[in-house]
Design an enzyme around this catalytic site. Structure first.
Site, mmCIF file in Angstrom:
data_model
loop_
_atom_site.group_PDB
_atom_site.id
_atom_site.type_symbol
_atom_site.label_atom_id
_atom_site.label_comp_id
_atom_site.label_asym_id
_atom_site.label_seq_id
_atom_site.Cartn_x
_atom_site.Cartn_y
_atom_site.Cartn_z
ATOM 1 N N PRO A 11 0.813 -1.137 -0.054
ATOM 2 C CG PRO A 11 -0.018 -1.033 2.128
ATOM 3 C CD PRO A 11 0.704 -2.059 1.327
ATOM 4 C CG ASN A 12 -0.204 4.440 1.338
ATOM 5 O OD1 ASN A 12 -1.085 4.862 0.774
ATOM 6 N ND2 ASN A 12 -0.172 3.692 2.427
ATOM 7 N NE ARG A 19 4.146 6.646 1.740
ATOM 8 C CZ ARG A 19 4.167 5.385 2.205
ATOM 9 N NH1 ARG A 19 4.749 4.427 1.261
ATOM 10 N NH2 ARG A 19 3.920 5.070 3.392
ATOM 11 C CE1 TYR A 24 9.120 5.129 3.162
ATOM 12 C CE2 TYR A 24 7.440 6.843 2.997
ATOM 13 C CZ TYR A 24 7.815 5.798 3.608
ATOM 14 O OH TYR A 24 7.201 5.191 4.546
ATOM 15 C CG ASN A 75 8.339 -2.167 0.408
ATOM 16 O OD1 ASN A 75 7.821 -2.033 1.544
ATOM 17 N ND2 ASN A 75 9.014 -0.957 0.094
ATOM 18 C CB ALA A 78 1.434 0.443 6.521
ATOM 19 C CD GLU A 99 10.511 -7.287 6.639
ATOM 20 O OE1 GLU A 99 10.903 -8.431 7.183
ATOM 21 O OE2 GLU A 99 9.982 -6.120 7.212
ATOM 22 C CG HIS A 101 10.746 -2.270 4.885
ATOM 23 N ND1 HIS A 101 9.428 -2.105 4.779
ATOM 24 C CD2 HIS A 101 11.146 -3.391 5.567
ATOM 25 C CE1 HIS A 101 8.982 -3.297 5.386
ATOM 26 N NE2 HIS A 101 10.163 -3.979 5.726
ATOM 27 N NE ARG A 108 9.923 6.143 8.681
ATOM 28 C CZ ARG A 108 9.097 5.862 7.757
ATOM 29 N NH1 ARG A 108 9.241 4.882 6.799
ATOM 30 N NH2 ARG A 108 7.992 6.866 7.512
ATOM 31 N NE ARG A 112 6.843 4.592 10.007
ATOM 32 C CZ ARG A 112 5.778 4.755 9.152
ATOM 33 N NH1 ARG A 112 5.359 3.680 8.513
ATOM 34 N NH2 ARG A 112 4.905 5.691 9.078
HETATM 35 C C1 DQA Z 1 8.040 1.072 3.962
HETATM 36 C C2 DQA Z 1 8.407 1.139 5.455
HETATM 37 C C3 DQA Z 1 6.688 1.151 6.064
HETATM 38 O O1 DQA Z 1 6.939 1.387 7.440
HETATM 39 C C4 DQA Z 1 5.933 2.018 5.694
HETATM 40 O O2 DQA Z 1 4.618 1.792 6.128
HETATM 41 C C5 DQA Z 1 5.689 2.126 3.859
HETATM 42 C C6 DQA Z 1 6.909 2.065 3.436
HETATM 43 C C7 DQA Z 1 9.513 1.339 3.314
HETATM 44 O O3 DQA Z 1 9.582 0.924 2.077
HETATM 45 O O4 DQA Z 1 10.201 1.983 3.888
HETATM 46 O O5 DQA Z 1 4.738 2.066 3.411
HETATM 47 O O6 DQA Z 1 7.699 -0.441 3.644
#
Ligand code: DQA
Length: 148
Positions: A11-12, A19, A24, A75, A78, A99, A101, A108, A112
């Protein structure tokens, strides 16, 4: 047959580029896909690059990876911190999952720091921005015994 990797973004992440660029960076998801396709060519693998804002759809994509892909780079955004269902999906598919990120989730907010994915992943790469994706591709292929 050419090996194939699923690179699944949660998501996102479709909003990357605009964003929270201070967290990021300004790289878009399309830029990251291009980076992964370039890396795939040098590694001689195929990739399926996907993004979804929906937990169930991500689970369906993980199930669909069986018999198609040799492993997954995930990735989960959240959902990393909330989704037992995604963790269970990973445990169920018998495929190596790396995994990933962009940000260093451990540096952070406290919420998280916990990952439901980490205990069922081969390993975790975080904090290297977009560069983490090609690193994760090397790591995944290394983990399945095909050294990069
Ligand atoms: C993320 C880190 C997560 O905590 C966050 O919710 C994201 C992006 C990252 O790529 O740094 O959406 O996965």
């Amino acid at each position: 047959m050419t090996q194939s990797i699923l690179i699944l973004n949660g998501p996102n992440l479709n909003l990357l580029g605009t964003r929270q660029p201070e967290v990021y960076g300004s790289t878009t998801l399309a830029d990251i896909e291009a980076l992964c396709r370039e890396k795939a060519e040098t590694l001689g693998v195929e990739i399926d690059f996907a993004q979804s804002n929906h937990e169930g759809e991500m689970i369906d994509m993980l199930h669909g990876a069986r018999g198609v892909h040799v492993g997954v780079i995930l990735n989960a955004g959240a959902y990393t911190h909330t989704s037992v269902a995604l963790r269970d999906a990973i445990s169920s598919i018998m495929l190596p999952v790396v995994e990933l990120h962009l940000s260093n989730i451990h540096a952070r907010e406290a919420f998280r720091h916990q990952s439901h994915i980490a205990p069922v992943a081969v390993g975790q790469i975080c904090g290297f921005g977009a560069a983490g994706y090609p690193l994760a591709m090397d790591a995944l292929l290394g983990a399945i015994g095909r050294a990069p």
